[in-house]
Design a protein around this motif. Structure first.
Motif, PDB file in Angstrom:
ATOM      1  N   MET A  40       0.850  -1.188   0.000  1.00  0.00           N
ATOM      2  CA  MET A  40       0.000   0.000   0.000  1.00  0.00           C
ATOM      3  C   MET A  40       0.885   1.238   0.000  1.00  0.00           C
ATOM      4  SD  MET A  40      -3.144  -0.797   2.566  1.00  0.00           S
ATOM      5  CE  MET A  40      -4.331  -2.083   2.215  1.00  0.00           C
ATOM      6  N   PHE A  41       0.573   2.165  -0.911  1.00  0.00           N
ATOM      7  CA  PHE A  41       1.333   3.403  -1.018  1.00  0.00           C
ATOM      8  C   PHE A  41       0.383   4.585  -0.992  1.00  0.00           C
ATOM      9  CE2 PHE A  41       4.196   0.299  -2.679  1.00  0.00           C
ATOM     10  CZ  PHE A  41       5.476   0.776  -2.418  1.00  0.00           C
ATOM     11  N   SER A  42       0.781   5.653  -0.308  1.00  0.00           N
ATOM     12  CA  SER A  42       0.030   6.903  -0.351  1.00  0.00           C
ATOM     13  C   SER A  42       0.872   8.020   0.240  1.00  0.00           C
ATOM     14  CB  SER A  42      -1.289   6.793   0.409  1.00  0.00           C
ATOM     15  OG  SER A  42      -2.081   7.942   0.155  1.00  0.00           O
ATOM     16  N   ALA A  43       0.453   9.263  -0.008  1.00  0.00           N
ATOM     17  CA  ALA A  43       1.174  10.402   0.537  1.00  0.00           C
ATOM     18  C   ALA A  43       0.777  10.684   1.978  1.00  0.00           C
ATOM     19  CB  ALA A  43       0.934  11.645  -0.322  1.00  0.00           C
ATOM     20  N   THR A  44      -0.391  10.236   2.398  1.00  0.00           N
ATOM     21  CA  THR A  44      -0.814  10.378   3.792  1.00  0.00           C
ATOM     22  C   THR A  44      -1.444   9.073   4.241  1.00  0.00           C
ATOM     23  OG1 THR A  44      -2.982  11.266   3.146  1.00  0.00           O
ATOM     24  CG2 THR A  44      -1.246  12.868   3.584  1.00  0.00           C
ATOM     25  N   PHE A  45      -1.216   8.725   5.496  1.00  0.00           N
ATOM     26  CA  PHE A  45      -1.823   7.529   6.058  1.00  0.00           C
ATOM     27  C   PHE A  45      -2.333   7.846   7.464  1.00  0.00           C
ATOM     28  CE2 PHE A  45      -0.005   4.320   3.054  1.00  0.00           C
ATOM     29  CZ  PHE A  45      -1.169   3.615   2.862  1.00  0.00           C
ATOM     30  N   PRO A  46      -3.483   8.524   7.595  1.00  0.00           N
ATOM     31  CA  PRO A  46      -4.043   8.786   8.924  1.00  0.00           C
ATOM     32  C   PRO A  46      -4.249   7.487   9.687  1.00  0.00           C
ATOM     33  CG  PRO A  46      -5.250   9.988   7.216  1.00  0.00           C
ATOM     34  CD  PRO A  46      -4.327   9.049   6.508  1.00  0.00           C
ATOM     35  N   LYS A  47      -4.254   7.601  11.003  1.00  0.00           N
ATOM     36  CA  LYS A  47      -4.372   6.421  11.863  1.00  0.00           C
ATOM     37  C   LYS A  47      -5.602   5.587  11.505  1.00  0.00           C
ATOM     38  CE  LYS A  47      -5.255   5.117  16.669  1.00  0.00           C
ATOM     39  NZ  LYS A  47      -5.556   5.609  18.030  1.00  0.00           N
ATOM     40  N   GLU A  48      -6.732   6.246  11.247  1.00  0.00           N
ATOM     41  CA  GLU A  48      -7.963   5.515  10.962  1.00  0.00           C
ATOM     42  C   GLU A  48      -7.815   4.651   9.709  1.00  0.00           C
ATOM     43  OE1 GLU A  48      -8.509   8.984  13.415  1.00  0.00           O
ATOM     44  OE2 GLU A  48      -7.722   8.790  11.376  1.00  0.00           O
ATOM     45  N   ILE A  49      -7.115   5.175   8.722  1.00  0.00           N
ATOM     46  CA  ILE A  49      -6.908   4.425   7.483  1.00  0.00           C
ATOM     47  C   ILE A  49      -5.927   3.279   7.726  1.00  0.00           C
ATOM     48  CG2 ILE A  49      -6.153   4.572   5.089  1.00  0.00           C
ATOM     49  CD1 ILE A  49      -8.791   5.979   5.706  1.00  0.00           C
ATOM     50  N   GLN A  50      -4.922   3.527   8.559  1.00  0.00           N
ATOM     51  CA  GLN A  50      -3.984   2.441   8.878  1.00  0.00           C
ATOM     52  C   GLN A  50      -4.715   1.273   9.549  1.00  0.00           C
ATOM     53  OE1 GLN A  50      -0.120   3.337  10.625  1.00  0.00           O
ATOM     54  NE2 GLN A  50      -0.366   5.492  10.103  1.00  0.00           N
ATOM     55  N   ILE A  51      -5.620   1.593  10.459  1.00  0.00           N
ATOM     56  CA  ILE A  51      -6.367   0.532  11.148  1.00  0.00           C
ATOM     57  C   ILE A  51      -7.224  -0.239  10.151  1.00  0.00           C
ATOM     58  CG2 ILE A  51      -8.194   0.105  12.837  1.00  0.00           C
ATOM     59  CD1 ILE A  51      -7.063   2.492  14.450  1.00  0.00           C
ATOM     60  N   LEU A  52      -7.848   0.493   9.230  1.00  0.00           N
ATOM     61  CA  LEU A  52      -8.671  -0.148   8.209  1.00  0.00           C
ATOM     62  C   LEU A  52      -7.808  -1.033   7.299  1.00  0.00           C
ATOM     63  CD1 LEU A  52     -11.614  -0.152   7.138  1.00  0.00           C
ATOM     64  CD2 LEU A  52     -10.941   1.718   5.618  1.00  0.00           C
ATOM     65  N   ALA A  53      -6.612  -0.548   6.986  1.00  0.00           N
ATOM     66  CA  ALA A  53      -5.744  -1.257   6.042  1.00  0.00           C
ATOM     67  C   ALA A  53      -5.193  -2.556   6.605  1.00  0.00           C
ATOM     68  CB  ALA A  53      -4.589  -0.347   5.618  1.00  0.00           C
ATOM     69  N   ARG A  54      -5.220  -2.704   7.921  1.00  0.00           N
ATOM     70  CA  ARG A  54      -4.704  -3.939   8.531  1.00  0.00           C
ATOM     71  C   ARG A  54      -5.381  -5.178   7.961  1.00  0.00           C
ATOM     72  NH1 ARG A  54      -5.593  -3.462  14.820  1.00  0.00           N
ATOM     73  NH2 ARG A  54      -7.678  -3.154  13.938  1.00  0.00           N
ATOM     74  N   ASP A  55      -6.640  -5.047   7.566  1.00  0.00           N
ATOM     75  CA  ASP A  55      -7.390  -6.201   7.065  1.00  0.00           C
ATOM     76  C   ASP A  55      -6.776  -6.799   5.807  1.00  0.00           C
ATOM     77  OD1 ASP A  55      -9.113  -5.711   9.121  1.00  0.00           O
ATOM     78  OD2 ASP A  55     -10.702  -4.843   7.881  1.00  0.00           O
ATOM     79  N   PHE A  56      -5.956  -6.023   5.116  1.00  0.00           N
ATOM     80  CA  PHE A  56      -5.417  -6.477   3.842  1.00  0.00           C
ATOM     81  C   PHE A  56      -3.942  -6.872   3.923  1.00  0.00           C
ATOM     82  CE2 PHE A  56      -8.648  -3.160   3.000  1.00  0.00           C
ATOM     83  CZ  PHE A  56      -9.603  -3.952   2.385  1.00  0.00           C
ATOM     84  N   LEU A  57      -3.316  -6.665   5.083  1.00  0.00           N
ATOM     85  CA  LEU A  57      -1.866  -6.828   5.212  1.00  0.00           C
ATOM     86  C   LEU A  57      -1.509  -7.895   6.232  1.00  0.00           C
ATOM     87  CD1 LEU A  57      -1.168  -3.012   5.343  1.00  0.00           C
ATOM     88  CD2 LEU A  57      -0.308  -4.476   3.529  1.00  0.00           C
ATOM     89  N   SER A  58      -0.297  -8.475   6.079  1.00  0.00           N
ATOM     90  CA  SER A  58       0.200  -9.489   6.998  1.00  0.00           C
ATOM     91  C   SER A  58       1.604  -9.108   7.451  1.00  0.00           C
ATOM     92  CB  SER A  58       0.220 -10.868   6.311  1.00  0.00           C
ATOM     93  OG  SER A  58       0.878 -11.822   7.121  1.00  0.00           O
ATOM     94  N   ASN A  59       1.785  -8.908   8.765  1.00  0.00           N
ATOM     95  CA  ASN A  59       3.103  -8.623   9.349  1.00  0.00           C
ATOM     96  C   ASN A  59       3.867  -7.605   8.494  1.00  0.00           C
ATOM     97  OD1 ASN A  59       5.293  -8.824  11.111  1.00  0.00           O
ATOM     98  ND2 ASN A  59       6.217 -10.521   9.979  1.00  0.00           N
ATOM     99  N   TYR A  60       3.233  -6.469   8.243  1.00  0.00           N
ATOM    100  CA  TYR A  60       3.778  -5.518   7.288  1.00  0.00           C
ATOM    101  C   TYR A  60       4.847  -4.622   7.893  1.00  0.00           C
ATOM    102  CZ  TYR A  60       0.574  -2.138   9.500  1.00  0.00           C
ATOM    103  OH  TYR A  60      -0.096  -1.338  10.403  1.00  0.00           O
ATOM    104  N   ILE A  61       5.639  -4.054   7.015  1.00  0.00           N
ATOM    105  CA  ILE A  61       6.621  -3.037   7.384  1.00  0.00           C
ATOM    106  C   ILE A  61       6.064  -1.679   6.977  1.00  0.00           C
ATOM    107  CG2 ILE A  61       8.928  -2.121   6.887  1.00  0.00           C
ATOM    108  CD1 ILE A  61       9.825  -5.041   6.485  1.00  0.00           C
ATOM    109  N   PHE A  62       6.121  -0.722   7.890  1.00  0.00           N
ATOM    110  CA  PHE A  62       5.628   0.631   7.618  1.00  0.00           C
ATOM    111  C   PHE A  62       6.812   1.516   7.238  1.00  0.00           C
ATOM    112  CE2 PHE A  62       4.377   4.963   8.548  1.00  0.00           C
ATOM    113  CZ  PHE A  62       3.043   5.018   8.176  1.00  0.00           C
ATOM    114  N   LEU A  63       6.702   2.173   6.087  1.00  0.00           N
ATOM    115  CA  LEU A  63       7.736   3.097   5.640  1.00  0.00           C
ATOM    116  C   LEU A  63       7.181   4.514   5.606  1.00  0.00           C
ATOM    117  CD1 LEU A  63       9.454   1.352   2.576  1.00  0.00           C
ATOM    118  CD2 LEU A  63      10.354   1.599   4.897  1.00  0.00           C
ATOM    119  N   ALA A  64       7.877   5.438   6.229  1.00  0.00           N
ATOM    120  CA  ALA A  64       7.569   6.861   6.105  1.00  0.00           C
ATOM    121  C   ALA A  64       8.755   7.493   5.393  1.00  0.00           C
ATOM    122  CB  ALA A  64       7.352   7.500   7.472  1.00  0.00           C
ATOM    123  N   VAL A  65       8.534   7.884   4.151  1.00  0.00           N
ATOM    124  CA  VAL A  65       9.630   8.266   3.267  1.00  0.00           C
ATOM    125  C   VAL A  65       9.571   9.754   2.985  1.00  0.00           C
ATOM    126  CG1 VAL A  65      10.763   7.793   1.058  1.00  0.00           C
ATOM    127  CG2 VAL A  65       9.465   5.990   2.208  1.00  0.00           C
ATOM    128  N   GLY A  66      10.725  10.380   2.980  1.00  0.00           N
ATOM    129  CA  GLY A  66      10.811  11.818   2.778  1.00  0.00           C
ATOM    130  C   GLY A  66      10.384  12.250   1.401  1.00  0.00           C
TER     131      GLY A  66
END
Length: 542
Positions: free
Chosen positions: A260-286
Motif C-alpha cells: 500500500m502506497f500513499s502520501a498520507t496515512f491517517p491512523k484511521e486508514i492504517q487501522i482499516l488497512a490492517r485487514d489487507f496486510l500481513s506482518n507488514y513493514i511501515f515506511l515513512a519516506v521523505g
C-alpha cells in the motif's frame, strides 16, 4: 505496445513452461524510442540524498544504496538504464529489498518520489524469475484472464500513468501489462486483454465490472498493490476493494504479497488497512525536496467575489507567452461547474487555459492533460480529480482558488509543485468558508517553517480559546511534525487529533507586499526568507 514481442496466448500466461522469462527478447528500436525517448528528465538527484526514511516492523531487511546491491534480472536492469535512473530514490532504497524479501508494505511516500518504480521493479522482477502460471484447473471461460499481479488506483489518470511505467519495465520481456478503467469503452478494453494480461492496472469500479462479466479471475494473483490507498479506502472505494480482495478468488492475506502506497496515512486508514496486510513493514519516506526549502506556501484572505480579480493579478505575473519557460500553473476549484465557469472566464480574458474534472470523457481528460504537459495550455483548472497521483513536471504554481474541506487534500494539492527537487509556489485563497481548516493549516505552516499571516495567527488563537487542544509551533505531537505525514500507529497508539471551528469575524482583505512575489520568488533570498534550520523537523519529509 509491441504486441509482436509477447507470448500472446489468450489465457494471460499459458506459455511454454520451458521458456525462461528472465531472458530478454530482442530489441525493438521503435518501441524503445516510444517508451524511453525522453529519458528521465527533470529529477534533481542531489536533492534525494538527505531525505529521512523511517521503517518500523519486525525483521526489516537492510536498505540498498544502489540497484547493484539487489539481484535483478537482465530485463529490469536494462529498463533501469534506459529510463535514466542513476541511483535509487529513498523510497526505492527501502521498498525494493523489502518487497524482494516477500514482505507486505505500507508506505507513506509522495508522488514524485519514485514510488511507482519502487513497487514495479521488485514485483516484475519476481514475475520474471517465477515465470508464467497455468490457469486454474476446471475454470470455464475461454477468454478469461488470470493476472499474476494487480495494481489498484483511484483515478483513470493515475491508472494510465502506472500502466505507462509498467510498459517500461516490461520492455524486452514476455510479461504483458494491461489497464482497465471506467469512462472508456469496455469492449475495447476487453479486446486489449485478449492480447495478454500478466500485470493488471485497474480502477476498482471497472475491475468489479470485469470480474462480474467473468473476464478476469484473480486465482493466480500473488501481488496486490493499492496506490493512493488512503484515498481509495477513505472516499467510498472500500466496499469495492473488499469485494475484489476478500470476496473473490484472490489468494488470502499472507499467501499474496500486499503493498500500500500513499502520501498520507491517517491512523484511521492504517487501522482499516490492517485487514489487507500481513506482518507488514511501515515506511515513512521523505519528500523529494522539503516544503520549507522547495515550496513557498502563501495563504491570502480573498472574499468570494474578489477571487477572479485576485487570480488575474497572480496570472499576470507569469510568462505564458514563452513556451520554453516550462512554467505551468494548476488552479484548483471545488466543483465541476466551477471548473467550467472559471475556464470559460480565463479563456475570455485571453489566457491559454484548459480544464479537467470528473464529468469529462476520458478522451477530453487525456487531451487536456496532454496540452497542459506540453505547455500549449499552461493553465489547468481542475477539481480534486487531478490532485492525487498525477506526476506532471514543471508545475511552478499551484493556486487553491477554492480550498478543500480537509488539510490532507491540501497536502496533495500543493504537492503538485516543487517536485523532483525543484522550486515551487502554492497560493491559497482563504475566507470565512474555510474556518474549519484553521488549526490544521496553522500547524502545518508553522512546522514547515512557512510565513504565517497575522490574521491567520489571530484566528488560530480564537479557535484555541473556543476549546480543544493546540498544535502550535514547537509541538512535536502534531499531525505533520517530525517531518512525516504519517507515523506507524502501532508505534504511537495514542495519536490522533480533533478539529475545531474558530471565529468567523475576519478582516475584509489581506494585502501587504504579496503582489510583488513574482520579483522575489526566484531571487537568492528565496530560501533564506523562511529561515530554515537543517535541524528543524521538516513536515514534507515523509
Amino acid at each position: 505496445m509491441g504486441g509482436g514481442r509477447w507470448n500472446n496466448d489468450r489465457d494471460g500466461g499459458r506459455t511454454n513452461s520451458e521458456i525462461d522469462w528472465t531472458i530478454p527478447t530482442s530489441r525493438d528500436e521503435r518501441l524503445e524510442v516510444e517508451l524511453f525517448g525522453n529519458g528521465n528528465t527533470g529529477i534533481n538527484f542531489s536533492k534525494y540524498e538527505d531525505i529521512p526514511v523511517e521503517a518500523t516492523g519486525d525483521n526489516i531487511p537492510p536498505h540498498i544504496t544502489s540497484f547493484d546491491e539487489v539481484k535483478l534480472t537482465e530485463i529490469i536492469k536494462n529498463s533501469i538504464t534506459l529510463a535514466g535512473y542513476d541511483k535509487p530514490t529513498p523510497v526505492q532504497k527501502y521498498a525494493i529489498p523489502i518487497i524482494i524479501g516477500r514482505r507486505d508494505v505500507m508506505a507513506c511516500a509522495q508522488t514524485g518520489s519514485g514510488k511507482t518504480a519502487a513497487f514495479l521493479v521488485p514485483i516484475l522482477n519476481q514475475i520474471y524469475e517465477s515465470g508464467p502460471r497455468p490457469p486454474p484447473a476446471n475454470i470455464s471461460g475461454k477468454r478469461k484472464h488470470f493476472p499474476l499481479g494487480l495494481v489498484l488506483a483511484p483515478t483513470r489518470e493515475l491508472a494510465t500513468q502506472i500502466y505507462d511505467e509498467a510498459r517500461k519495465f516490461a520492455y524486452r520481456s514476455r510479461m504483458r501489462p494491461a489497464v482497465v478503467y471506467g469512462g472508456s469503452n469496455i469492449v475495447d478494453q476487453m479486446r486489449e486483454l485478449d492480447r495478454g494480461c500478466h500485470l493488471l492496472v485497474a480502477t476498482p469500479g471497472r475491475l468489479v465490472d470485469m470480474l462480474g462479466r467473468g473476464k478476469i479471475g484473480l486465482h493466480n494473483c500473488r501481488y496486490l498493490v493499492l496506490d493512493e490507498a488512503d484515498r481509495m479506502l477513505d472516499m467510498g472505494f472500500e466496499p469495492q476493494i473488499r469485494r475484489i480482495v476478500q470476496e473473490d478468488t484472490m489468494p488470502p492475506t499472507g499467501e499474496r504479497q500486499t503493498l500500500m502506497f500513499s502520501a498520507t496515512f491517517p491512523k484511521e486508514i492504517q487501522i482499516l488497512a490492517r485487514d489487507f496486510l500481513s506482518n507488514y513493514i511501515f515506511l515513512a519516506v521523505g519528500r523529494v525536496g522539503s516544503t520549507s526549502e522547495n515550496i513557498f506556501q502563501k495563504i491570502v484572505w480573498v472574499e468570494e467575489h474578489d477571487k477572479r480579480s485576485y487570480l488575474l493579478d497572480l496570472l499576470q505575473a507569469s510568462n505564458f507567452s514563452d513556451p520554453s519557460a516550462e512554467s505551468l500553473t494548476l488552479v484548483f476549484v471545488e466543483t465541476k461547474k466551477g471548473a467550467d465557469m472559471l475556464e470559460e472566464y480565463l479563456h475570455q480574458m485571453g489566457y491559454p487555459v484548459t480544464s479537467i474534472h470528473g464529468d469529462r470523457t476520458q478522451r477530453e481528460r487525456e487531451e487536456a492533460l496532454r496540452r497542459f504537459r506540453a505547455g500549449k495550455a499552461p493553465i489547468l483548472v481542475a477539481t480534486a480529480v487531478a490532485a492525487r497521483g498525477l506526476d506532471i513536471p514543471h508545475v511552478k504554481h499551484v493556486i487553491n482558488f477554492d480550498l478543500p474541506g480537509d488539510v490532507e487534500e491540501y497536502v496533495h494539492r500543493i504537492g503538485r509543485t516543487g517536485r523532483m527537487g525543484n522550486l515551487g509556489l502554492a497560493t491559497s485563497f482563504f475566507n470565512s468558508k474555510n474556518i474549519n481548516l484553521v488549526r490544521d493549516l496553522v500547524s502545518l505552516l508553522v512546522e514547515a517553517n512557512q510565513e504565517l499571516p497575522p490574521w491567520l495567527d489571530d484566528m488560530f488563537s480564537e479557535a484555541r480559546y473556543s476549546g480543544g487542544g493546540s498544535r502550535r509551533a514547537g509541538s512535536t505531537k502534531g499531525r505533520f511534525s517530525g517531518g512525516f505525514g504519517a507515523r506507524d500507529y502501532r508505534q504511537t497508539p495514542s495519536s490522533g487529533s480533533a478539529r475545531n471551528n474558530g471565529s468567523s469575524n475576519r478582516p475584509g482583505s489581506y494585502g501587504g507586499n504579496y503582489g510583488n512575489y513574482g520579483g522575489n520568488y526566484n531571487s537568492s533570498s528565496y530560501n533564506s526568507a523562511n529561515n530554515v534550520s537543517s535541524n528543524d523537523p521538516d513536515w514534507w519529509d515523509k
